[in-house]
Design an enzyme around this catalytic site. Structure first.
Site, PDB file in Angstrom:
ATOM      1  CG  HIS A 200      -3.622  21.876   6.734  1.00 24.35           C
ATOM      2  ND1 HIS A 200      -2.708  22.777   7.356  1.00 24.35           N
ATOM      3  CD2 HIS A 200      -4.455  22.429   6.004  1.00 24.35           C
ATOM      4  CE1 HIS A 200      -2.836  24.025   6.762  1.00 24.35           C
ATOM      5  NE2 HIS A 200      -3.884  23.608   6.016  1.00 24.35           N
TER       6      HIS A 200
ATOM      7  CG  HIS B 134      -9.374  31.607   8.883  1.00 23.90           C
ATOM      8  ND1 HIS B 134     -10.327  30.420   8.995  1.00 23.90           N
ATOM      9  CD2 HIS B 134      -8.495  31.263   7.949  1.00 23.90           C
ATOM     10  CE1 HIS B 134     -10.005  29.722   8.169  1.00 23.90           C
ATOM     11  NE2 HIS B 134      -8.858  29.958   7.384  1.00 23.90           N
TER      12      HIS B 134
ATOM     13  CG  HIS C  73     -11.152  25.606   1.518  1.00 23.80           C
ATOM     14  ND1 HIS C  73     -11.285  26.447   2.368  1.00 23.80           N
ATOM     15  CD2 HIS C  73      -9.847  25.374   1.655  1.00 23.80           C
ATOM     16  CE1 HIS C  73     -10.172  26.917   2.858  1.00 23.80           C
ATOM     17  NE2 HIS C  73      -9.399  26.181   2.310  1.00 23.80           N
TER      18      HIS C  73
ATOM     19  CG  ASP D  61      -6.563  23.401   2.383  1.00 16.15           C
ATOM     20  OD1 ASP D  61      -5.453  23.241   2.948  1.00 16.15           O
ATOM     21  OD2 ASP D  61      -6.923  24.411   2.214  1.00 16.15           O
TER      22      ASP D  61
ATOM     23  CG  HIS E  61      -5.288  25.760  -1.367  1.00 17.57           C
ATOM     24  ND1 HIS E  61      -6.295  27.057  -1.734  1.00 17.57           N
ATOM     25  CD2 HIS E  61      -5.512  25.764  -0.003  1.00 17.57           C
ATOM     26  CE1 HIS E  61      -6.878  27.284  -0.938  1.00 17.57           C
ATOM     27  NE2 HIS E  61      -6.586  26.836   0.335  1.00 17.57           N
TER      28      HIS E  61
ATOM     29  CG  ASP F  59      -3.237  27.684   5.172  1.00 15.52           C
ATOM     30  OD1 ASP F  59      -3.569  28.365   4.191  1.00 15.52           O
ATOM     31  OD2 ASP F  59      -3.546  26.534   5.510  1.00 15.52           O
TER      32      ASP F  59
ATOM     33  CE1 TYR G  14      -7.957  21.790   7.549  1.00 14.64           C
ATOM     34  CE2 TYR G  14      -9.321  20.431   5.997  1.00 14.64           C
ATOM     35  CZ  TYR G  14      -8.484  21.291   6.410  1.00 14.64           C
ATOM     36  OH  TYR G  14      -7.825  21.971   5.321  1.00 14.64           O
TER      37      TYR G  14
ATOM     38  CD  GLU H  62      -7.174  29.539   3.572  1.00 11.18           C
ATOM     39  OE1 GLU H  62      -7.503  28.452   3.030  1.00 11.18           O
ATOM     40  OE2 GLU H  62      -7.458  30.285   4.469  1.00 11.18           O
TER      41      GLU H  62
HETATM   42 FE1  FEO Z   1      -7.184  26.607   2.537  1.00 10.78          FE
HETATM   43 FE2  FEO Z   1      -4.706  25.175   4.200  1.00 10.78          FE
HETATM   44  O1  FEO Z   1      -5.610  26.478   3.412  1.00 10.78           O
END
Ligand code: FEO
Length: 410
Positions: free
Chosen positions: A225, A24, A145, A164, A78, A82, A192, A80
């Site tokens: 990640h 994104h 976040h 994250d 989380h 991903d 990041y 999100e």
């Molecule tokens: Fe906030 Fe890795 O997603």
């Protein structure tokens, strides 16, 4: 497709995405990973899932350890996509006895998946979950976040599963910080932070203080990640401390776009002036530099100098893109100035200066414009602008950029 042991009976079972190049708007030119962790105890617990399309990676790894249907609990730190894109398929496959998530996680889960009969149980900061030999402690980390973000902590293992936070986008075959190049590691971690967490820096600082106050013993940080911090987790915590305070060094970012090289000539002269004052300079042309890489260099820079010619009574589109992106990320405590070439109307410099003011940056110069192609005298004025900014940076009494100039690393 091997699982990797992080702690005794706690495994990384995630997926490596070697191909993703855009996250994104963030250039993930070296891919990323979607980390999941599996704890084998009297109750078997899976922490987070993977992006849609990576379910097989996850299930194959789990299969190496246990039948997926033997997973009892799912912890969703989380929402999100991903990390939750494959959540419905995972739930369908393992049919968990319970799904634990934060209060905001429950709301986000409903808003994303409109589920009816999932066995969701809300956990708040301070809540614990005994799974046999171990107890998991939950800590909500709202807006780090997303509103739903949460940490899971294993005190006996000194392991923090950090969602994250402390993550980085870098696809590697190695899973731990002590197995990869440390310089590249910190570059990806800085990128990041700059592109994901920067706007939430006050909350990061608060969280670090809270973790310190709680006296959590941590020797391994397992983010969602990138690599797992086991060799030197203190290094990334110290970097987050610096980045959350937006600590700058004697460094300037000169970012520009150009039509027929006039603004480029001005940018180079501005950079020369900064160098005259002994300031480290990063000169970045938006035609060849991704916005997310420019922001990475801004993270520890004290000054932002922005150059654009005027096109159709405004700045060039790539500069508008960069400034919109930069404004949203809320960098603070920086000096700023604009410059640019123009033909007949010349609005770009004023418009850029207005945006820099809206960003609450300290304007060191109201802006430098030049009609068409700069001659020697005009370039001298650009150099003087660079020197003026260099002197203002020096007046701030900052540490020299040193080797950190080259990659914003910790
Ligand atoms: Fe906030 Fe890795 O997603």
């Amino acid at each position: 497709m091997k699982p990797i042991e992080v702690k005794k009976d706690i495994y990384w079972v995630g997926a490596v995405d070697w191909d993703i190049r855009d996250f994104h708007g963030y250039s993930t030119y070296k891919g990323t990973t979607y980390n999941c962790y599996l704890a084998l105890d009297e109750k078997v617990v899976l922490f987070d899932t993977v992006k849609k399309g990576f379910l097989s990676d996850l299930t194959h790894r789990i299969h190496n350890l246990i039948e997926p249907q033997k997973i009892d609990y799912l912890v969703v730190n989380h929402l999100e996509m991903d990390h939750s894109g494959s959540l419905p398929e995972v739930i369908e496959l393992i049919k968990p006895e319970k799904i634990f998530t934060s209060p905001m996680g429950q709301k986000a889960m409903m808003a994303h998946f409109h589920y009816k009969d999932w066995p969701v149980e809300v956990v708040k900061s301070g809540d614990t979950l005994n799974i046999g030999r171990r107890t998991i402690h939950f800590l909500e980390t709202r807006m780090l976040h997303w509103p739903d973000s949460m940490f899971s902590y294993f005190p006996d293992d000194k392991l923090l599963i950090s969602s994250d936070a402390f993550g980085l986008h870098w696809a590697t075959s190695e899973r731990f910080d002590d197995q990869v190049d440390p310089s590249e590691l910190m570059h990806h971690a800085a990128k990041y932070y700059a592109n994901i967490l920067l706007p939430y820096s006050p909350l990061v600082a608060k969280l670090l203080a809270q973790v310190k106050e709680m006296g959590l013993a941590i020797d391994t940080i397992a983010p969602d990640h990138g690599v797992i911090w086991r060799g030197d987790p203190g290094r990334i915590i110290a970097a987050y401390d610096r980045w959350s305070r937006q600590e700058a060094v004697a460094k300037a970012l000169v970012v520009y776009d150009t039509m027929w090289h006039s603004t480029e000539l001005m940018a180079k002269a501005v950079a020369d002036g900064l160098q005259d004052e002994g300031v480290c300079v990063k000169l970045m042309n938006l035609a060849t530099t991704h916005r997310s890489d420019a922001i990475t260099e801004l993270l520890d820079a004290k000054a932002l100098l922005v150059g654009s010619p005027t096109l159709n009574n405004g700045m060039l589109p790539r500069m508008a893109d960069f400034l919109t992106y930069a404004k949203g990320l809320k960098p603070t405590g920086k000096l700023a100035a604009a410059f640019g070439s123009y033909g007949w109307s010349g609005e770009a410099v004023k418009q850029i200066t207005e945006v820099l003011k809206e960003m609450k940056l300290e304007i060191v110069d109201e802006g430098l414009r030049h009609n068409y192609v700069p001659d020697h005298e005009a370039l001298h004025k650009c150099r003087e602008l660079g020197q003026k900014m260099g002197q203002a940076i020096k007046a701030a009494g900052l540490a020299p950029a040193g080797v950190r100039c080259h990659c914003s690393q910790g």
